[in-house]
Each structure stands twice: as structure tokens, then as C-alpha cells.
Enzyme design. Structure first.
Site, short mmCIF file in Angstrom:
data_model
loop_
_atom_site.label_atom_id
_atom_site.label_comp_id
_atom_site.label_asym_id
_atom_site.label_seq_id
_atom_site.Cartn_x
_atom_site.Cartn_y
_atom_site.Cartn_z
N GLU A 1 11.54 -2.97 -27.69
CA GLU A 1 12.17 -1.88 -28.44
C GLU A 1 11.10 -1.04 -29.16
O GLU A 1 11.42 -0.35 -30.13
CB GLU A 1 13.18 -2.43 -29.46
N HIS B 1 15.26 -5.44 -36.09
CA HIS B 1 16.40 -5.43 -35.19
C HIS B 1 16.78 -6.88 -34.91
O HIS B 1 15.93 -7.70 -34.57
CB HIS B 1 16.07 -4.70 -33.89
O1 2HA Z 1 13.78 -7.88 -27.98
O2 2HA Z 1 16.77 -7.76 -28.87
O3 2HA Z 1 17.13 -5.33 -27.93
C1 2HA Z 1 14.98 -8.29 -27.51
C2 2HA Z 1 16.05 -7.41 -27.98
C3 2HA Z 1 16.19 -6.11 -27.33
ZN ZN Z 2 18.53 -6.63 -29.23
#
Ligand code: 2HA
Ligand code: ZN
Length: 269
Positions: free
Chosen positions: A118, A141
Site C-alpha cells: 500500500e 492501515h
Molecule cells: O498489506 O492489508 O491492503 C496487506 C494489506 C493490503
Molecule cells: Zn489491507
């Protein structure tokens, strides 16, 4: 020798990422290699580091990000596990330098660990934050179970419906996540399209954005603050789910009670 040796400020940044990575795994939000973290560590970079040669090839980011000239990031490695990063952050993540054309990066330490899949969304968001003069340095994330479950209900994806449900579960959420939860419709993971939609949502004044049926993306002054916002929103989601599982739809605090919190604590929205 590790780049962190004798550099306590830089080491703290990386150790905080490791601590958060451990939480993400323990909470069940980071299956396999799920999730990613990047931190802008430029303010902790000294002249000696600036002179350090790259240890890998100059690699395209996939976009040109003019505000990132001369910046440095700690990035989780692609295909690396959060639970491994928690114990060995410099074996499961690396420090990268953005090259002067603002379209490439090179890894400078400690090992040749390729950054997160990402990376375009993370770096595009950092580019946006710098452009705005924000003091935010971290992006996280992750795949928080209860929040992702809620994103499978189309009713919750309408503007600020989910935000209001989550705020109304406990005063903490309104106080510490005053901007609520932005929504980005489902898009292919790692795509530039997802990066652009995330920036648009952050620009609409959200610190935490839901990627429908995938996970959340949070920005904050540091990695702990970004984590805390996701944790607080999730706490509300769990209270909501638990009330439903006890057989009733939770009442929720009223709009007046939430407004009172905003006024008394002088919150941004
Ligand atoms: O890196 O979560 O969105 C792994 C993830 C991709
Ligand atoms: Zn992810």
C-alpha cells in the site's frame, strides 16, 4: 550495525511502530501480512544518514509526490507479518529515502525489505499532509474485525451514519475521534484509485477512513495516536454489537448529549 544504534529518537519511532504492530496482531486485526504502517521520520534524520548510500535499487513509487523531496520513512515490509515486526522491526520493515525526482524511493537501512504493497496510498497521503502543513507523521492501515463487519451493511455507508452510531455508544469516541469515520467505497487494494479516494476523504476532514469491506486507514501525529483512534472506534463497534447480541438495539447518546461534548471539550467538528 543498525541505523537505530545511538539514535534514540529514531529508535523510539521504530519501537513505537513495533509496539502498535503487536497490538494489531493481538487484537486479531492483522492476519498473515495484513495491514501496513508508515511513519515520516525525516525530523530524526541526521547528516550522516543523509550521506548513507542506498542498499537497493532506485524503485518507482508509481506517482510523483512533490512534497516528499528529501523525506525519509519507516515502512512495514510487503508480505511481512505484523506479529514478526513487533519483535524485529528492522527485519520486517525498512527506512526509505525519497529521491529528488519525487517519483522513486531507495531503501537505506537496515535490510533490503521491500516496503508495503500500500506504499502508493501511504506516500500519497504523507505528500498531502505535508502540503497542508499538518503535523501528522504516521499512517496505519489495519483490518479491525467489528468495523469491517459494519461496512458490509450498505445503510451504514451513507454519509456519517456509521460515525453517528459509533459516537453515540460512549463519550470517549466523540471526544477522541471528533472527526468521525470517513467512508471510501470498495476499491482494489493497493490501487492508485484507492489512494486518491483516501486523500479525498482525509481532505473532507476525517482522520480515520473506512475502506469498505477491507479495513481502515488512519492518520495521526504519531503511530500511537493513529492506533488509539482506530481502537476507540472499535470499542464503540463492540458495544453496538454486544447490545444487539443481548437482544436490543442500543439507545445511543442523543445528538444533544454529543453536541454538549463537542462544546465543552471544544472539539474540531
Ligand atoms: O498489506 O492489508 O491492503 C496487506 C494489506 C493490503
Ligand atoms: Zn489491507
Amino acid at each position: 550495525m543498525s541505523i537505530l544504534y545511538n539514535r534514540p529518537d529514531l529508535a523510539k519511532q521504530v519501537n513505537d511502530v513495533a509496539e502498535v504492530a503487536g497490538y494489531l496482531w493481538t487484537k486479531g486485526w492483522a492476519e498473515r501480512n495484513g495491514g501496513n504502517i508508515t511513519v515520516n521520520v525525516t525530523e530524526h534524520i541526521d547528516d550522516e544518514i543523509r550521506k548513507m548510500p542506498a542498499i537497493g535499487p532506485v524503485t518507482p513509487i508509481g506517482m510523483t509526490l512533490p512534497n516528499l523531496k528529501g523525506t525519509y520513512f519507516y515502512c512495514k515490509g510487503t508480505n511481512r507479518r505484523m506479529r514478526d515486526l513487533a519483535r524485529w522491526p528492522m527485519d520486517n520493515g525498512s527506512i526509505i529515502r525519497i529521491t529528488d525526482d519525487c517519483a522513486h524511493y531507495e531503501i537505506i537501512a537496515d535490510n533490503l525489505v521491500k516496503p508495503t504493497s500500500e506504499l502508493p496510498s501511504h506516500l500519497a497521503v504523507h505528500n498531502y499532509l505535508i502540503g497542508k502543513g499538518s503535523n501528522y507523521k504516521a499512517s496505519v492501515h489495519t483490518h479491525p474485525i467489528e468495523l469491517v463487519a459494519m461496512s458490509h451493511n450498505p445503510e451504514f455507508l451513507k454519509k456519517d451514519v456509521l460515525t453517528n452510531i459509533l459516537w453515540s455508544m460512549i463519550p470517549e469516541t466523540k471526544a477522541f475521534c471528533p472527526r468521525g469515520l470517513g467512508i471510501v467505497p470498495y476499491m482494489l487494494p493497493s490501487s492508485n484509485e484507492l489512494a486518491e479516494a483516501t486523500i479525498k476523504a482525509i481532505d473532507d476532514d476525517y482522520d480515520v477512513v473506512m475502506w469498505e469491506k477491507h479495513g481502515v486507514f488512519a492518520v495521526g501525529p504519531d503511530v500511537m495516536e493513529a492506533f488509539d483512534m482506530i481502537d476507540t472506534l472499535t470499542k464503540s463497534a463492540i458495544i453496538y454489537r454486544d447490545a444487539l447480541s443481548m437482544g436490543f438495539v442500543p439507545d445511543g447518546m442523543s445528538q444533544e448529549q454529543m453536541k454538549e461534548i463537542s462544546t465543552v471539550f471544544n472539539l474540531p467538528k
